[in-house]
Design a protein around this motif. Structure first.
Motif, PDB file in Angstrom:
ATOM      1  N   ALA A  28      32.944  -7.793  -5.819  1.00 60.44           N
ATOM      2  CA  ALA A  28      32.346  -7.576  -4.504  1.00 60.44           C
ATOM      3  C   ALA A  28      31.026  -6.823  -4.647  1.00 60.44           C
ATOM      4  CB  ALA A  28      33.302  -6.788  -3.621  1.00 60.44           C
ATOM      5  N   CYS A  45      40.950  -3.955   1.827  1.00 58.56           N
ATOM      6  CA  CYS A  45      41.095  -4.231   0.391  1.00 58.56           C
ATOM      7  C   CYS A  45      42.522  -3.936  -0.075  1.00 58.56           C
ATOM      8  CB  CYS A  45      40.102  -3.391  -0.417  1.00 58.56           C
ATOM      9  SG  CYS A  45      40.282  -3.659  -2.201  1.00 58.56           S
ATOM     10  N   PRO A  46      43.215  -4.945  -0.591  1.00 60.10           N
ATOM     11  CA  PRO A  46      44.627  -4.757  -0.955  1.00 60.10           C
ATOM     12  C   PRO A  46      44.841  -3.901  -2.200  1.00 60.10           C
ATOM     13  CG  PRO A  46      43.900  -6.961  -1.544  1.00 60.10           C
ATOM     14  CD  PRO A  46      42.764  -6.332  -0.802  1.00 60.10           C
ATOM     15  N   VAL A  47      43.755  -3.631  -2.951  1.00 53.54           N
ATOM     16  CA  VAL A  47      43.931  -2.847  -4.177  1.00 53.54           C
ATOM     17  C   VAL A  47      43.125  -1.537  -4.139  1.00 53.54           C
ATOM     18  CG1 VAL A  47      44.532  -4.829  -5.614  1.00 53.54           C
ATOM     19  CG2 VAL A  47      42.120  -4.196  -5.335  1.00 53.54           C
ATOM     20  N   ALA A  49      39.965  -0.910  -3.865  1.00 55.18           N
ATOM     21  CA  ALA A  49      38.800  -0.884  -4.759  1.00 55.18           C
ATOM     22  C   ALA A  49      37.558  -0.322  -4.086  1.00 55.18           C
ATOM     23  CB  ALA A  49      38.514  -2.298  -5.262  1.00 55.18           C
ATOM     24  N   ILE A  50      37.612  -0.171  -2.748  1.00 54.04           N
ATOM     25  CA  ILE A  50      36.435   0.308  -2.007  1.00 54.04           C
ATOM     26  C   ILE A  50      36.713   1.715  -1.479  1.00 54.04           C
ATOM     27  CG2 ILE A  50      34.910  -0.098  -0.034  1.00 54.04           C
ATOM     28  CD1 ILE A  50      35.618  -3.082  -0.254  1.00 54.04           C
ATOM     29  N   CYS A  67      38.418  -4.069  -8.524  1.00 54.20           N
ATOM     30  CA  CYS A  67      38.178  -5.267  -7.702  1.00 54.20           C
ATOM     31  C   CYS A  67      38.658  -6.523  -8.414  1.00 54.20           C
ATOM     32  CB  CYS A  67      36.685  -5.386  -7.391  1.00 54.20           C
ATOM     33  SG  CYS A  67      36.234  -6.903  -6.520  1.00 54.20           S
ATOM     34  N   THR A  68      39.463  -7.317  -7.692  1.00 52.32           N
ATOM     35  CA  THR A  68      39.993  -8.569  -8.251  1.00 52.32           C
ATOM     36  C   THR A  68      39.200  -9.790  -7.805  1.00 52.32           C
ATOM     37  OG1 THR A  68      41.474  -8.883  -6.366  1.00 52.32           O
ATOM     38  CG2 THR A  68      42.323  -7.605  -8.230  1.00 52.32           C
ATOM     39  N   GLY A  69      38.196  -9.570  -6.936  1.00 50.15           N
ATOM     40  CA  GLY A  69      37.416 -10.707  -6.441  1.00 50.15           C
ATOM     41  C   GLY A  69      38.171 -11.569  -5.452  1.00 50.15           C
ATOM     42  N   CYS A  70      39.091 -10.956  -4.709  1.00 44.97           N
ATOM     43  CA  CYS A  70      39.955 -11.740  -3.802  1.00 44.97           C
ATOM     44  C   CYS A  70      39.217 -12.238  -2.567  1.00 44.97           C
ATOM     45  CB  CYS A  70      41.162 -10.902  -3.392  1.00 44.97           C
ATOM     46  SG  CYS A  70      40.761  -9.550  -2.244  1.00 44.97           S
ATOM     47  N   SER A  71      38.125 -11.608  -2.190  1.00 45.34           N
ATOM     48  CA  SER A  71      37.246 -11.988  -1.070  1.00 45.34           C
ATOM     49  C   SER A  71      37.719 -11.522   0.311  1.00 45.34           C
ATOM     50  CB  SER A  71      36.971 -13.505  -1.039  1.00 45.34           C
ATOM     51  OG  SER A  71      38.054 -14.203  -0.457  1.00 45.34           O
ATOM     52  N   ILE A  72      38.814 -10.814   0.386  1.00 50.40           N
ATOM     53  CA  ILE A  72      39.303 -10.365   1.699  1.00 50.40           C
ATOM     54  C   ILE A  72      38.259  -9.493   2.404  1.00 50.40           C
ATOM     55  CG2 ILE A  72      41.004  -8.863   2.819  1.00 50.40           C
ATOM     56  CD1 ILE A  72      43.068  -9.970   0.813  1.00 50.40           C
ATOM     57  N   CYS A  73      37.613  -8.608   1.674  1.00 52.41           N
ATOM     58  CA  CYS A  73      36.619  -7.727   2.296  1.00 52.41           C
ATOM     59  C   CYS A  73      35.416  -8.515   2.819  1.00 52.41           C
ATOM     60  CB  CYS A  73      36.155  -6.657   1.309  1.00 52.41           C
ATOM     61  SG  CYS A  73      35.406  -7.308  -0.194  1.00 52.41           S
ATOM     62  N   LEU A  84      30.657 -11.987  -2.912  1.00 49.76           N
ATOM     63  CA  LEU A  84      31.146 -11.906  -4.280  1.00 49.76           C
ATOM     64  C   LEU A  84      30.127 -12.565  -5.189  1.00 49.76           C
ATOM     65  CD1 LEU A  84      34.914 -12.910  -3.974  1.00 49.76           C
ATOM     66  CD2 LEU A  84      33.869 -10.665  -3.710  1.00 49.76           C
TER      67      LEU A  84
HETATM   68  S1  SF4 Z   1      37.023  -8.663  -3.310  1.00 42.03           S
HETATM   69 FE1  SF4 Z   1      39.157  -8.088  -2.862  1.00 42.03          FE
HETATM   70  S2  SF4 Z   1      39.679  -6.610  -4.458  1.00 42.03           S
HETATM   71 FE2  SF4 Z   1      37.452  -6.763  -4.462  1.00 42.03          FE
HETATM   72  S3  SF4 Z   1      36.759  -5.119  -3.111  1.00 42.03           S
HETATM   73 FE3  SF4 Z   1      36.945  -6.962  -1.842  1.00 42.03          FE
HETATM   74  S4  SF4 Z   1      39.013  -6.879  -0.964  1.00 42.03           S
HETATM   75 FE4  SF4 Z   1      38.954  -5.426  -2.702  1.00 42.03          FE
END
Ligand code: SF4
Ligand code: SF4
Length: 161
Positions: A28, A45-47, A49-50, A67-73, A84
């Protein structure tokens, strides 16, 4: 530059990116340059990271090792301030939020646009995702030349004929 034109200068942009080793996978990139009371990026962010600290007015900071790159944010930010990015050899790939009506087909070529709204090259659309919980925000995956890593911000359709 940001205060007078609304466009961040190159140093500000680069400060929000990570080095190419870290960007070997999607991370991200948060371009939130104002001290505003906002935090959906951090809370979504589920982990975790922010980080926004010491209070909600602070600017968000991403820990790329988490950050796992999940894109939720990306689709949670009301300011469309997150994308991303990843770099592999001579190509950079981005997952960008997109709220304009214009539709894009997977596999087509479009204009790559910089932060001043100028055309800077060609971007290839790799994927278009729609989210039921974010009706207006699509997530579009594009590929550009790696030399555009710090200049690319969005896309625009190429008008033919
Ligand atoms: S991409 Fe996913 S893991 Fe990375 S900062 Fe955003 S929500 Fe968190
Ligand atoms: S949700 Fe977007 S606008 Fe709000 S603090 Fe996070 S990056 Fe900034």
């Amino acid at each position: 530059m940001l205060n007078s034109t609304g466009v961040p200068d190159k140093d500000q942009v680069v400060s929000r990116f990570f080095d190419e080793k870290i960007l070997s996978s999607y991370k991200a990139i948060i371009e939130c340059y104002e001290d505003i009371p906002c935090n959906p990026c951090a809370t979504s962010c589920p982990v975790s990271a922010i980080t926004i600290a010491p209070d909600i007015h602070a600017q968000p900071v991403v820990d790329p090792s988490v950050c796992t790159g999940c894109s939720i944010c990306v689709t949670s930010c009301p300011g469309l301030a997150i994308m991303l990015a990843t770099v592999k050899k001579d190509k950079a790939r981005f997952k960008i939020p997109y709220e304009m009506n214009e539709s894009f087909e997977k596999g087509t070529e479009v204009h790559a646009i910089n932060r001043s709204g100028e055309i800077i090259g060609v971007a290839k659309v790799l994927n278009v995702s729609n989210y039921p919980h974010q009706l207006k925000t699509r997530l579009i995956t594009v590929e550009v030349d790696a030399s555009l890593l710090h200049d690319f911000i969005t896309i625009r359709g190429i008008q033919h004929g």
